[in-house]
Design an enzyme around this catalytic site. Structure first.
Site, PDB file in Angstrom:
ATOM      1  N   GLU A 111      -4.842  -1.417 -12.185  1.00 55.98           N
ATOM      2  CA  GLU A 111      -4.734  -0.255 -11.416  1.00 55.98           C
ATOM      3  C   GLU A 111      -3.606   0.820 -12.175  1.00 55.98           C
ATOM      4  O   GLU A 111      -2.503   0.582 -11.498  1.00 55.98           O
ATOM      5  CB  GLU A 111      -4.695  -0.570  -9.842  1.00 55.98           C
ATOM      6  CG  GLU A 111      -4.995   0.858  -9.378  1.00 55.98           C
ATOM      7  CD  GLU A 111      -4.343   1.237  -8.056  1.00 55.98           C
ATOM      8  OE1 GLU A 111      -4.583   2.202  -7.625  1.00 55.98           O
ATOM      9  OE2 GLU A 111      -3.273   0.482  -7.725  1.00 55.98           O
TER      10      GLU A 111
ATOM     11  N   ASP B  90      -2.933  -4.506  -8.187  1.00 51.94           N
ATOM     12  CA  ASP B  90      -2.724  -3.221  -7.654  1.00 51.94           C
ATOM     13  C   ASP B  90      -1.294  -2.534  -8.048  1.00 51.94           C
ATOM     14  O   ASP B  90      -0.453  -3.390  -8.064  1.00 51.94           O
ATOM     15  CB  ASP B  90      -2.710  -3.536  -5.959  1.00 51.94           C
ATOM     16  CG  ASP B  90      -2.639  -2.438  -5.398  1.00 51.94           C
ATOM     17  OD1 ASP B  90      -3.359  -1.604  -5.431  1.00 51.94           O
ATOM     18  OD2 ASP B  90      -1.533  -2.350  -4.521  1.00 51.94           O
TER      19      ASP B  90
HETATM   20  C1  GLC Z   1      -3.039   1.139  -4.678  1.00 51.37           C
HETATM   21  C2  GLC Z   1      -4.418   0.961  -3.840  1.00 51.37           C
HETATM   22  C3  GLC Z   1      -3.985   1.934  -2.576  1.00 51.37           C
HETATM   23  C4  GLC Z   1      -2.966   1.331  -1.996  1.00 51.37           C
HETATM   24  C5  GLC Z   1      -1.734   1.274  -2.618  1.00 51.37           C
HETATM   25  C6  GLC Z   1      -0.831   0.504  -1.913  1.00 51.37           C
HETATM   26  O1  GLC Z   1      -2.898   2.303  -5.174  1.00 51.37           O
HETATM   27  O2  GLC Z   1      -5.427   1.466  -4.426  1.00 51.37           O
HETATM   28  O3  GLC Z   1      -5.287   1.768  -1.825  1.00 51.37           O
HETATM   29  O4  GLC Z   1      -2.667   2.412  -0.934  1.00 51.37           O
HETATM   30  O5  GLC Z   1      -1.866   0.765  -3.883  1.00 51.37           O
HETATM   31  O6  GLC Z   1      -0.769  -0.899  -2.240  1.00 51.37           O
END
Ligand code: GLC
Length: 620
Positions: free
Chosen positions: A304, A262
């Protein structure tokens, strides 16, 4: 016959990677030998504790390194609570998941996280405990076992950039513990934070402005890039990296196959920079890759990286030094919604051209939408040639997709509208963004039909791309927006909840009632997915190109693999159009089975076609 002992296997893998591992670690952590030795001990410990069944699975996957590249791979992303209440519920609904043809489940964050300060589970207070309402760690391991039994793999978020302010380290830091404070970014006053603010952009400019928060208990300022209750971890401290790697390996040892890293571009901070994608991030990801290759080589990392393509692609690493095995195809996703709103495929052609030129080894995750908003990270440099201005264009896209523009039936909501920059992002389920919600509300069957055709076209486009398609749970039956969050004080200011509604099992039952929205979508998707699964031309090794249609409303994609050729055409306009192509004669329309020529092909509004020819089978 497997002759090697587990211990030998571990030693071999470690020694093979040792030099690079040590070099990378020493570079980041200033030759801190003690920290490095501890890191290696962690690897050994988690290898020893890895259940034998998972070690066997690792061996099977090592023998078949393309195991996740098959054309029948189909993902589904879901919140455990919204889908089935808890982990046991998910297990009891595996039949439905199989009915959907899904063999990859991305479970949204499910680790312990304080209510009301959880950012949908992205503020973890204990990386080794499941949120009690959702079950226990044993339930997660049981689910993984069941899934493996059915050849389904599990993906789980690893929220590594920050912890919740309720995490044990944060609690100690609040109480003044200096070691715990060194795991975060603490400052005695606002001097350095203000310097950071000069160069670091804001992630949530409206819902959580700024990158720092005053912590009254500690009497200090703490870095909080996301929400104030999400404290950024300091990866310049090797203790943080060692402990977080242990947490990641712990999750892998529960049977998680794919770890979603993430917010990975954010994990290294440096004053005077934008604190995104710094070179040290790539070192860290590379070390994590090596670590998982040693401990659990049958697993994968999904990064991500929600950024422009030039920032995304480096996270694949190089052929010799890979980092993430999979990344999101985020710009294609955003460009798709631009195409829906403009009915003009030129940007999408340009974007796909970029993706098609990348090596076949790169594995993208394709999606129409996820749990987050749709951000308008489009190639404005390209759009400017048509006279489009970034701010005005974003406003148009948002006006169209929220139905503010007269005549639009799309029903999205804005997200983090930043009037300073003229920037706002967008939320909504695929069906609502296709106009189905408005049509059903009006009882207008012509519009509903149009919306369903657009929805199917978008999924067909998704399934035409190389990579793994991921469906958001509920989209397979056209689930509509959930406005309930407006009434929930813990959620009302975060419009992402509009598209995170509970899965509606009554609606799911309607997938067998002919003529319903659920039935039309579910069956159309299944048919497309099955065709994809049974034709190698959809695989990652296929050559792909833009097939020129000489019509800006119609996207043409060509694919070729081992004698199989596919021409896919998509009419993004609500009027009938012709694709002025001159390809092969005697093609088969994969959906209808009829034979036709791939020449000057007419398509109704929002119609698509897959024209297939096996060139190695010559007739006559
Ligand atoms: C990522 C997740 C999102 C979250 C962020 C902070 O971007 O997809 O949903 O708010 O991380 O952890």
């Amino acid at each position: 016959m497997i002759s090697k002992t587990w211990e030998t296997e571990f030693r071999e893998r470690l020694s093979q990677a040792y030099d690079e591992l040590k070099w990378l670690y020493y570079e980041l952590y200033h030759s801190d030998g003690k920290a490095f030795d501890y890191f290696c001990t962690v690897l050994h410990e988690f290898y020893r504790n890895r259940p034998d069944a998972l070690k066997e699975l690792d061996r099977r996957r090592l023998a078949d390194p393309s195991w996740y590249k098959r054309t029948d791979m189909l993902g589904m992303q879901m919140y455990v609570g919204a889908f089935a209440g808890n982990l046991k519920g998910v297990e009891s609904h595996l039949d439905y998941i199989k009915d959907c043809g899904v063999n990859y489940i991305h479970l949204m964050p499910l680790l312990q996280s304080p209510e009301g300060r959880s950012d949908g589970g992205y503020a973890v207070s204990d990386f080794r405990q499941v949120q009690p309402e959702l079950g226990t760690m044993e339930d997660l391991a049981d689910l993984a076992r069941e899934c493996h039994h059915d050849d389904i793999c599990l993906c789980l978020d690893f929220v590594m950039n920050h912890t919740s302010e309720d995490h044990e380290w944060a609690l100690k830091a609040k109480a003044g513990d200096a070691e715990a404070q060194s795991r975060y970014f603490f400052y005695d006053n606002w001097d350095i934070p203000s310097e950071f603010e000069k160069t670091v952009p804001q992630v949530f400019p409206t819902t959580a402005p700024g990158n720092f928060t005053w912590c009254p208990q500690a009497g200090k300022v703490v870095m909080t890039t996301f929400y104030p209750y999400q404290w950024d971890l300091n990866y310049a401290n090797p203790v943080v990296f060692n402990d977080m790697t242990a947490n990641m390996l712990f999750l892998y040892n529960q049977g998680i196959d794919i770890i979603r890293l993430d917010a990975v571009p954010y994990i290294w901070k440096e004053l005077g920079t934008n604190c995104r994608n710094l070179p040290q991030v790539h070192n860290l990801v590379r070390i994590m890759h090596i670590a998982s290759n040693i401990v659990c080589p049958g697993t994968l990392m999904l990064g991500e990286v929600v950024m422009e393509p030039s920032k995304v692609v480096p996270y694949f690493g190089t052929v010799e030094k890979p980092e993430c095995q999979m990344l999101y195809n985020v710009t294609t996703m955003a460009s798709t919604w631009h195409t829906v709103a403009t009915k003009d495929v030129r940007l999408l052609k340009h974007q796909l051209g970029t993706v098609f030129a990348l090596p076949h080894d790169y594995m993208f995750l394709n999606y129409l939408r996820c749990h987050d908003d749709i951000g308008w990270g489009l190639d404005y440099g390209f759009l400017r040639q048509f006279g489009l201005d970034e701010v005005a264009h974003k406003k148009y896209l948002n006006d169209f997709l929220t139905g503010t523009l007269f005549g639009s039936d799309m029903r999205g909501e804005l997200y983090n509208n930043d009037p300073r920059l003229g920037d706002a992002r967008l939320c909504g389920t695929t069906a609502s963004l296709c106009g189905i919600e408005a049509a059903e509300y009006e009882g207008n069957s012509v519009k509903a039909d149009r919306g369903i055709r657009l929805d199917i076209l978008l999924h067909a486009f998704l399934l035409t791309q190389s990579g793994i398609p991921i469906i958001y749970s509920g989209d397979e039956i056209g689930q509509l927006n959930d406005y309930g969050y407006h009434q929930d004080p813990l959620k009302w200011d975060d419009s992402r909840y509009i598209h995170r509604g509970s899965f509606n099992w009554e609606e799911a039952e309607k997938r067998y009632t002919p003529g319903t929205r659920q039935e039309r979508l579910f069956h159309a998707l299944r048919e497309l997915e099955q065709l994809r699964a049974s034709h190698e031309v959809f695989g990652n090794d296929a050559d792909t190109w833009i097939c020129e249609t000489y019509n800006d409303h119609v996207l043409g994609i060509g694919r070729y693999y081992n004698g199989e050729k596919l021409i896919a055409l998509f009419n993004f306009s609500d009027e009938d159009q012709t694709a002025w192509i001159s390809e092969d004669s005697g093609c088969t329309n994969l959906l209808t089975g009829t034979v036709c020529d791939a020449r000057n092909y007419g398509l109704h509004s929002y119609e698509f076609v897959w024209l297939y020819k096996n060139l190695s089978v010559q007739s006559g």
